[in-house]
Design a protein around this motif. Sequence first.
Motif, PDB file in Angstrom:
ATOM      1  N   ILE A  28      47.866  78.132  45.990  1.00 44.56           N
ATOM      2  CA  ILE A  28      46.418  78.317  45.822  1.00 44.56           C
ATOM      3  C   ILE A  28      45.805  77.065  45.176  1.00 44.56           C
ATOM      4  N   ALA A  29      46.494  76.510  44.178  1.00 45.21           N
ATOM      5  CA  ALA A  29      45.988  75.317  43.496  1.00 45.21           C
ATOM      6  C   ALA A  29      45.968  74.095  44.407  1.00 45.21           C
ATOM      7  N   LEU A  30      46.879  74.047  45.374  1.00 45.30           N
ATOM      8  CA  LEU A  30      46.943  72.926  46.311  1.00 45.30           C
ATOM      9  C   LEU A  30      45.942  73.056  47.456  1.00 45.30           C
ATOM     10  N   THR A  31      45.395  74.240  47.637  1.00 47.71           N
ATOM     11  CA  THR A  31      44.503  74.490  48.772  1.00 47.71           C
ATOM     12  C   THR A  31      43.255  73.603  48.779  1.00 47.71           C
ATOM     13  N   PRO A  32      42.564  73.397  47.638  1.00 44.61           N
ATOM     14  CA  PRO A  32      41.387  72.509  47.677  1.00 44.61           C
ATOM     15  C   PRO A  32      41.731  71.104  48.164  1.00 44.61           C
ATOM     16  N   ALA A  33      42.867  70.562  47.724  1.00 43.99           N
ATOM     17  CA  ALA A  33      43.271  69.224  48.168  1.00 43.99           C
ATOM     18  C   ALA A  33      43.631  69.227  49.648  1.00 43.99           C
ATOM     19  N   ALA A  34      44.210  70.324  50.133  1.00 45.44           N
ATOM     20  CA  ALA A  34      44.541  70.423  51.552  1.00 45.44           C
ATOM     21  C   ALA A  34      43.273  70.446  52.403  1.00 45.44           C
ATOM     22  N   ILE A  35      42.296  71.212  51.969  1.00 47.90           N
ATOM     23  CA  ILE A  35      41.020  71.277  52.695  1.00 47.90           C
ATOM     24  C   ILE A  35      40.346  69.906  52.680  1.00 47.90           C
ATOM     25  N   ALA A  36      40.375  69.248  51.512  1.00 41.92           N
ATOM     26  CA  ALA A  36      39.766  67.917  51.406  1.00 41.92           C
ATOM     27  C   ALA A  36      40.448  66.928  52.338  1.00 41.92           C
ATOM     28  N   SER A  37      41.781  67.017  52.462  1.00 38.73           N
ATOM     29  CA  SER A  37      42.513  66.087  53.327  1.00 38.73           C
ATOM     30  C   SER A  37      42.116  66.244  54.786  1.00 38.73           C
ATOM     31  N   VAL A  38      41.873  67.498  55.218  1.00 39.81           N
ATOM     32  CA  VAL A  38      41.455  67.742  56.601  1.00 39.81           C
ATOM     33  C   VAL A  38      40.041  67.207  56.825  1.00 39.81           C
ATOM     34  N   ILE A  39      39.179  67.379  55.844  1.00 45.31           N
ATOM     35  CA  ILE A  39      37.810  66.869  55.964  1.00 45.31           C
ATOM     36  C   ILE A  39      37.808  65.344  56.016  1.00 45.31           C
ATOM     37  N   ILE A  40      38.616  64.720  55.166  1.00 42.51           N
ATOM     38  CA  ILE A  40      38.614  63.258  55.049  1.00 42.51           C
ATOM     39  C   ILE A  40      39.364  62.596  56.202  1.00 42.51           C
ATOM     40  N   PHE A  41      40.507  63.180  56.606  1.00 42.07           N
ATOM     41  CA  PHE A  41      41.361  62.522  57.595  1.00 42.07           C
ATOM     42  C   PHE A  41      41.456  63.245  58.932  1.00 42.07           C
ATOM     43  N   GLY A  42      40.766  64.350  59.080  1.00 44.80           N
ATOM     44  CA  GLY A  42      40.706  64.998  60.375  1.00 44.80           C
ATOM     45  C   GLY A  42      41.803  66.031  60.632  1.00 44.80           C
ATOM     46  N   PHE A  43      41.808  66.558  61.852  1.00 41.04           N
ATOM     47  CA  PHE A  43      42.704  67.649  62.247  1.00 41.04           C
ATOM     48  C   PHE A  43      44.175  67.257  62.138  1.00 41.04           C
ATOM     49  N   LYS A  44      44.485  65.964  62.289  1.00 37.89           N
ATOM     50  CA  LYS A  44      45.888  65.559  62.236  1.00 37.89           C
ATOM     51  C   LYS A  44      46.496  65.824  60.860  1.00 37.89           C
ATOM     52  N   ALA A  45      45.656  65.787  59.823  1.00 39.09           N
ATOM     53  CA  ALA A  45      46.151  66.094  58.480  1.00 39.09           C
ATOM     54  C   ALA A  45      46.706  67.516  58.427  1.00 39.09           C
ATOM     55  N   LEU A  46      46.002  68.453  59.061  1.00 43.32           N
ATOM     56  CA  LEU A  46      46.475  69.842  59.117  1.00 43.32           C
ATOM     57  C   LEU A  46      47.762  69.942  59.914  1.00 43.32           C
ATOM     58  N   VAL A  47      47.857  69.189  61.002  1.00 43.03           N
ATOM     59  CA  VAL A  47      49.078  69.189  61.810  1.00 43.03           C
ATOM     60  C   VAL A  47      50.266  68.713  60.985  1.00 43.03           C
ATOM     61  N   LEU A  48      50.082  67.640  60.227  1.00 42.97           N
ATOM     62  CA  LEU A  48      51.173  67.110  59.401  1.00 42.97           C
ATOM     63  C   LEU A  48      51.580  68.094  58.312  1.00 42.97           C
ATOM     64  N   ILE A  49      50.612  68.753  57.700  1.00 47.02           N
ATOM     65  CA  ILE A  49      50.926  69.740  56.660  1.00 47.02           C
ATOM     66  C   ILE A  49      51.729  70.892  57.256  1.00 47.02           C
ATOM     67  N   LEU A  50      51.297  71.394  58.408  1.00 45.72           N
ATOM     68  CA  LEU A  50      51.998  72.520  59.042  1.00 45.72           C
ATOM     69  C   LEU A  50      53.397  72.117  59.497  1.00 45.72           C
ATOM     70  N   CYS A  51      53.534  70.903  60.037  1.00 42.09           N
ATOM     71  CA  CYS A  51      54.860  70.423  60.455  1.00 42.09           C
ATOM     72  C   CYS A  51      55.792  70.292  59.264  1.00 42.09           C
ATOM     73  N   SER A  52      55.261  69.783  58.163  1.00 43.23           N
ATOM     74  CA  SER A  52      56.074  69.601  56.962  1.00 43.23           C
ATOM     75  C   SER A  52      56.529  70.944  56.393  1.00 43.23           C
ATOM     76  N   VAL A  53      55.602  71.891  56.310  1.00 45.45           N
ATOM     77  CA  VAL A  53      55.944  73.220  55.784  1.00 45.45           C
ATOM     78  C   VAL A  53      56.957  73.902  56.695  1.00 45.45           C
ATOM     79  N   ALA A  54      56.728  73.853  58.007  1.00 44.96           N
ATOM     80  CA  ALA A  54      57.652  74.488  58.959  1.00 44.96           C
ATOM     81  C   ALA A  54      59.034  73.865  58.861  1.00 44.96           C
ATOM     82  N   SER A  55      59.088  72.540  58.728  1.00 46.48           N
ATOM     83  CA  SER A  55      60.369  71.850  58.621  1.00 46.48           C
ATOM     84  C   SER A  55      61.127  72.281  57.368  1.00 46.48           C
TER      85      SER A  55
END
Length: 317
Positions: A28-55
């Motif tokens: 929950i505490a990391l969520t604001p930074a995750a949302i900010a990363s998607v806003i700042i760096f685009g959809f690929k940031a979300l893809v990288l986060i999901l790939c990392s978590v899945a891995s």
Amino acid sequence: MAEKLIVSSSPHIRSGVTTRKIMLDVIIALTPAAIASVIIFGFKALVLILCSVASCVLSEYVCRKVMKRENTIGDLSAVVTGILLAFNVPVGVSPFIVIFGGIAAIVVVKQMFGGIGQNFVNPALTARIILMSSFPAQMSSWNAPFYYLHSTDAMTTASPLGILKEGASGTMPTLLNMLVGARAGCLGETCAVALILGGIYLVVRGVISPVIPLCYIGSVAVISLIAGRNVLFDLLAGGLLLGAIFMATDYATSPINLKGKIVFAVGAGVITMLIRVFGQLPEGVSFSIILMNLLVPHIERLTRPRAFGKERVKVED
């Protein structure tokens, strides 16, 4: 008839706090930074986060199965490692590199040493160092903030610390831009506001003590002032806030007692600034935390509080 006395091992006082609840708070505490990363760096940031978590989650599941141990993916610690690893890579890296990093973090750093609580260094930071050594070009190539809004994806720039350290080409961002995250950097380190909000949440929830973050950040500020640098720049640049709040406070790799926490945090701050000022690399947060992780057993031994009622041993002349 007297009651039967049952003797059990500690702990004797139990609470409702579980690893899963703690990790959920961290997510929950990391969520604001995750949302900010998607806003700042685009959809690929979300893809990288999901790939990392899945891995990380898949690696933990498979590893525990192969080792014939109870599966622990339900405690969410692998999810936290995956998010933190993604936060420590630039948006331009290949998802396969992040997947490789997730496998290294979980299998090599965490599970080979016994699993959660047994690793002696932070898995996400160690994986980042492995990736920096294995893929230096991609791990040091920075996309400009909001690059995806432009006509080309090749809009790259230097990080603020890179500009300061190496005189790299690029415009130094303002302190306001660095505060809100409009600067080059790794996914989760750019938006200071989001990281501070997450840190406040963890302190209020009692998940972390403010001692390590405050001592770490404070020591960086003091040395920056002594070195004649811009203190606010050093606090907002690089991964200082991400490292101080979310990785230096890792339960398994940081000291337990108060004196140990202070020594650990100040040591990390000193090493960070020594690397920034005198080292060849522009940033030193990852290396400083890992080096202090290795020293934690010695720090705890030297700062161990005296048992209540125990007399100090007097050395006679």
